[in-house]
Structure formats: structure tokens, C-alpha cells
Design a protein around this motif. Structure first.
Motif, PDB file in Angstrom:
ATOM      1  N   UNK A 197       0.818  -1.219   0.000  1.00 43.99           N
ATOM      2  CA  UNK A 197       0.000   0.000   0.000  1.00 43.99           C
ATOM      3  C   UNK A 197       0.848   1.263   0.000  1.00 43.99           C
ATOM      4  N   UNK A 198       0.313   2.312  -0.600  1.00 41.22           N
ATOM      5  CA  UNK A 198       0.962   3.610  -0.579  1.00 41.22           C
ATOM      6  C   UNK A 198       0.513   4.434   0.608  1.00 41.22           C
ATOM      7  N   UNK A 199       1.144   5.592   0.762  1.00 40.06           N
ATOM      8  CA  UNK A 199       0.792   6.506   1.850  1.00 40.06           C
ATOM      9  C   UNK A 199       1.106   7.921   1.386  1.00 40.06           C
ATOM     10  N   UNK A 200       0.184   8.553   0.669  1.00 34.64           N
ATOM     11  CA  UNK A 200       0.460   9.868   0.079  1.00 34.64           C
ATOM     12  C   UNK A 200       0.674  10.946   1.128  1.00 34.64           C
ATOM     13  N   UNK A 201       1.555  11.886   0.777  1.00 33.22           N
ATOM     14  CA  UNK A 201       1.774  13.050   1.615  1.00 33.22           C
ATOM     15  C   UNK A 201       2.797  12.885   2.713  1.00 33.22           C
ATOM     16  N   UNK A 202       3.341  11.683   2.905  1.00 33.78           N
ATOM     17  CA  UNK A 202       4.342  11.482   3.950  1.00 33.78           C
ATOM     18  C   UNK A 202       5.699  11.982   3.463  1.00 33.78           C
ATOM     19  N   UNK A 203       6.600  12.404   4.369  1.00 31.42           N
ATOM     20  CA  UNK A 203       7.934  12.855   3.946  1.00 31.42           C
ATOM     21  C   UNK A 203       8.722  11.726   3.295  1.00 31.42           C
ATOM     22  N   UNK A 204       9.614  12.104   2.386  1.00 28.76           N
ATOM     23  CA  UNK A 204      10.454  11.143   1.679  1.00 28.76           C
ATOM     24  C   UNK A 204      11.913  11.579   1.776  1.00 28.76           C
ATOM     25  N   UNK A 205      12.809  10.580   1.745  1.00 29.30           N
ATOM     26  CA  UNK A 205      14.245  10.839   1.772  1.00 29.30           C
ATOM     27  C   UNK A 205      14.934  10.040   0.674  1.00 29.30           C
ATOM     28  N   UNK A 206      16.152  10.473   0.334  1.00 29.82           N
ATOM     29  CA  UNK A 206      16.918   9.851  -0.742  1.00 29.82           C
ATOM     30  C   UNK A 206      18.349   9.600  -0.285  1.00 29.82           C
ATOM     31  N   UNK A 207      18.836   8.386  -0.524  1.00 25.67           N
ATOM     32  CA  UNK A 207      20.251   8.044  -0.388  1.00 25.67           C
ATOM     33  C   UNK A 207      20.651   7.306  -1.659  1.00 25.67           C
ATOM     34  N   UNK A 208      21.498   7.917  -2.467  1.00 25.13           N
ATOM     35  CA  UNK A 208      21.900   7.324  -3.742  1.00 25.13           C
ATOM     36  C   UNK A 208      23.415   7.181  -3.782  1.00 25.13           C
ATOM     37  N   UNK A 209      23.886   5.943  -3.920  1.00 25.14           N
ATOM     38  CA  UNK A 209      25.310   5.668  -4.067  1.00 25.14           C
ATOM     39  C   UNK A 209      25.611   5.501  -5.552  1.00 25.14           C
ATOM     40  N   UNK A 210      26.492   6.355  -6.054  1.00 22.65           N
ATOM     41  CA  UNK A 210      26.882   6.317  -7.458  1.00 22.65           C
ATOM     42  C   UNK A 210      28.343   5.902  -7.566  1.00 22.65           C
ATOM     43  N   UNK A 211      28.740   5.522  -8.751  1.00 20.05           N
ATOM     44  CA  UNK A 211      30.125   5.129  -8.938  1.00 20.05           C
ATOM     45  C   UNK A 211      31.100   6.261  -8.722  1.00 20.05           C
ATOM     46  N   UNK A 212      30.632   7.499  -8.839  1.00 26.21           N
ATOM     47  CA  UNK A 212      31.514   8.658  -8.693  1.00 26.21           C
ATOM     48  C   UNK A 212      31.089   9.582  -7.560  1.00 26.21           C
ATOM     49  N   UNK A 213      30.292   9.092  -6.623  1.00 21.47           N
ATOM     50  CA  UNK A 213      29.911   9.937  -5.498  1.00 21.47           C
ATOM     51  C   UNK A 213      28.574   9.528  -4.908  1.00 21.47           C
ATOM     52  N   UNK A 214      28.005  10.435  -4.139  1.00 17.17           N
ATOM     53  CA  UNK A 214      26.756  10.168  -3.422  1.00 17.17           C
ATOM     54  C   UNK A 214      25.830  11.365  -3.560  1.00 17.17           C
ATOM     55  N   UNK A 215      24.537  11.083  -3.727  1.00 20.62           N
ATOM     56  CA  UNK A 215      23.514  12.124  -3.758  1.00 20.62           C
ATOM     57  C   UNK A 215      22.496  11.806  -2.670  1.00 20.62           C
ATOM     58  N   UNK A 216      22.201  12.795  -1.833  1.00 22.03           N
ATOM     59  CA  UNK A 216      21.188  12.642  -0.795  1.00 22.03           C
ATOM     60  C   UNK A 216      20.124  13.712  -0.992  1.00 22.03           C
ATOM     61  N   UNK A 217      18.980  13.533  -0.344  1.00 25.04           N
ATOM     62  CA  UNK A 217      17.933  14.529  -0.502  1.00 25.04           C
ATOM     63  C   UNK A 217      16.762  14.284   0.428  1.00 25.04           C
ATOM     64  N   UNK A 218      15.905  15.289   0.516  1.00 25.37           N
ATOM     65  CA  UNK A 218      14.690  15.207   1.325  1.00 25.37           C
ATOM     66  C   UNK A 218      13.548  15.860   0.563  1.00 25.37           C
ATOM     67  N   UNK A 219      12.349  15.306   0.762  1.00 23.59           N
ATOM     68  CA  UNK A 219      11.158  15.818   0.092  1.00 23.59           C
ATOM     69  C   UNK A 219       9.997  15.784   1.086  1.00 23.59           C
ATOM     70  N   UNK A 220       9.898  16.795   1.947  1.00 21.97           N
ATOM     71  CA  UNK A 220       8.791  16.814   2.904  1.00 21.97           C
ATOM     72  C   UNK A 220       7.458  17.215   2.282  1.00 21.97           C
ATOM     73  N   UNK A 221       7.514  17.802   1.084  1.00 23.43           N
ATOM     74  CA  UNK A 221       6.298  18.246   0.406  1.00 23.43           C
ATOM     75  C   UNK A 221       6.244  17.759  -1.022  1.00 23.43           C
ATOM     76  N   UNK A 222       6.190  18.705  -1.965  1.00 22.70           N
ATOM     77  CA  UNK A 222       6.035  18.331  -3.358  1.00 22.70           C
ATOM     78  C   UNK A 222       7.322  18.255  -4.149  1.00 22.70           C
ATOM     79  N   UNK A 223       8.409  18.907  -3.672  1.00 17.67           N
ATOM     80  CA  UNK A 223       9.647  18.993  -4.433  1.00 17.67           C
ATOM     81  C   UNK A 223      10.830  18.523  -3.597  1.00 17.67           C
ATOM     82  N   UNK A 224      11.835  17.965  -4.310  1.00 19.76           N
ATOM     83  CA  UNK A 224      13.052  17.499  -3.658  1.00 19.76           C
ATOM     84  C   UNK A 224      14.056  18.629  -3.477  1.00 19.76           C
TER      85      UNK A 224
END
Length: 250
Positions: free
Chosen positions: A46-73
């Protein structure tokens, strides 16, 4: 003899189609909007719309992180950081080692080269107490002091900190230095109440059918937060015993 490890109990996992994997990466890295799959879910997760989201991305040349408490990252590849470009169009997906997009209720994992993806969440149904999922929290360590760790300006928190190894980390959370205080207990002892910056996870347990041995078989990331340690257990500073005042006992 069956050599397969026992499956985590209380966990639902759904393998994503190639189209769904592409949708996740496009939402997060190209369009910069919240991950729709976490909002809608799939047929069995099941989904859960409107909840905060986070990002942890491991890339071959570095790392990208992020947060999306609303509509945009807000991501670490954007100004004023912007050290590592995101894996944008399909031709750059080879840079991906692992991408985790997660919220309190579910997690999407995209594997190396975006070749496969999965969404995981709690599965319905009763479980014995010793196999129920448990919430835990891990301290995100950094050197204390504003010269080492600070939160950048902006509506969505993004912190830059120096890890104990000396490596700089960009974390999608408002930063708080670690501290602790003694809190008197009801039995005359004292527990260490910790404050800082935390990664929260949900543990799923499995049981070996042959021996009955029980252990943690899967971790699902659930969020990042600042403040007092959000989960138990706590320990008496004199004896090392669990106080039983916060969290589920082992």
C-alpha cells in the motif's frame, strides 16, 4: 538440505517493472518531484500519500542525498553543494550502484545500473512477539561544533558535516551535535538520554526452521530526524541493563 536463508517475517516485497524503475528515477532526479510510487504503492504494497520522503543514492563517482517533505526534492547535487551530478537520462543509469527512496511506511530500492528495483513495506497479519518488526535508530556521527557541522539555509533542511574519518557528508536533515544527559529512573538508577541526528530503520526478523534461531534478516529505512533518540532501548549507566522505560525490550 535447503540452503536458502529464512525469509523476513512481517515484510512485503514487490519487484518493480522496468517502467516503474524508470518512473522512480525520473520523478526524483529529472523532474525533482516526490516519488509517486511511494504515494500510490503497488497491488500488494500500500501507498501513503503526503508522507515525507528521503533519498540516499550511491553512485560510482559519489553520493547524492535529498529530502522531500512536500512536493519537491532538495538534493545535495543542487546549489550550493552540487559536487556530483545526478544520474539523469537513461544513458547515465550505469553510474548507479544503489538508490534508496524511502519514507516512514515504505522503501524503494533500485539496484546497480538500474537493472532491477523493489518496494518493501510491512505485511499484514499477526506474528509472535519475538518475530515482530522493531523500530531502531542509529546515530549519524560527525565532529561537534559549528566549524565542522552546519545546516544550510532553505525551507528543506540540508546539513554539511565532517565525519570522524574526515570525509565530508551532506545529509538531508537539520543537524544537531551529539549530547547526552543522565535521566534519573524510578528504581533509583539513571539512564543516558541521548540527543543528536538519527537515521531510523525498521528491523525484520527471521527464524531458522531447523534450529529455531532468530535474527535480523532485513532493514528498511524509515527516516531521518533530529533530537532525542527516537527509539529504545535505553540502558542504565551503572549496570548496563536495559531500563525498560523506552522502546521494545530485546
Amino acid at each position: 538440505m535447503n540452503q536458502d536463508p529464512p525469509s523476513p517475517r512481517g515484510l512485503a516485497v514487490h519487484r518493480l517493472t522496468g517502467e516503474q524503475v524508470d518512473e522512480v528515477l525520473t520523478d526524483v532526479f529529472v523532474r525533482g518531484r516526490r516519488c509517486r510510487l511511494l504515494d500510490t504503492g503497488t497491488g500488494d504494497v500500500p501507498g501513503s500519500p503526503g508522507r515525507p520522503q528521503w533519498l540516499l543514492a550511491e553512485l560510482g563517482d559519489g553520493r547524492v542525498t535529498g529530502a522531500c517533505p512536500g512536493g519537491r526534492w532538495r538534493r545535495s547535487d543542487q546549489p550550493p553543494i552540487g559536487e556530483v551530478p545526478p544520474p539523469g537520462p537513461e544513458g547515465e543509469r550505469w553510474r548507479i550502484l544503489e538508490v534508496l527512496v524511502f519514507g516512514p511506511h515504505a522503501q524503494v530500492r533500485v539496484g546497480e545500473g538500474a537493472g532491477a528495483g523493489w518496494i518493501s513495506a510491512d505485511a499484514p497479519g499477526p506474528l509472535p512477539e519475538w518475530l515482530r518488526p522493531r523500530d531502531r535508530s542509529f546515530l549519524l556521527q560527525g565532529w561537534n561544533g559549528p566549524e565542522y557541522s552546519r545546516t544550510l539555509e532553505g525551507e528543506v533542511p540540508l546539513a554539511v558535516t565532517r565525519e570522524p574519518s574526515g570525509t565530508r557528508a551532506v545529509l538531508p536533515v537539520e543537524w544537531a551535535d551529539f549530547s547526552g544527559r543522565l535521566r534519573p529512573g524510578a528504581d533509583g538508577g539513571a539512564a543516558l538520554e541521548s540527543s543528536g541526528t538519527w537515521l531510523t530503520v525498521r528491523e525484520y526478523w527471521a527464524e531458522d526452521p531447523a534450529t529455531g534461531a532468530v535474527g535480523v534478516a532485513f532493514h528498511r529505512l524509515t527516516g531521518m530526524r533530529t533530537g532525542t533518540k527516537p527509539t529504545g532501548p535505553e540502558f542504565d549507566v551503572g549496570t548496563g541493563d536495559e531500563t525498560g522505560e523506552r522502546g521494545t525490550p530485546w
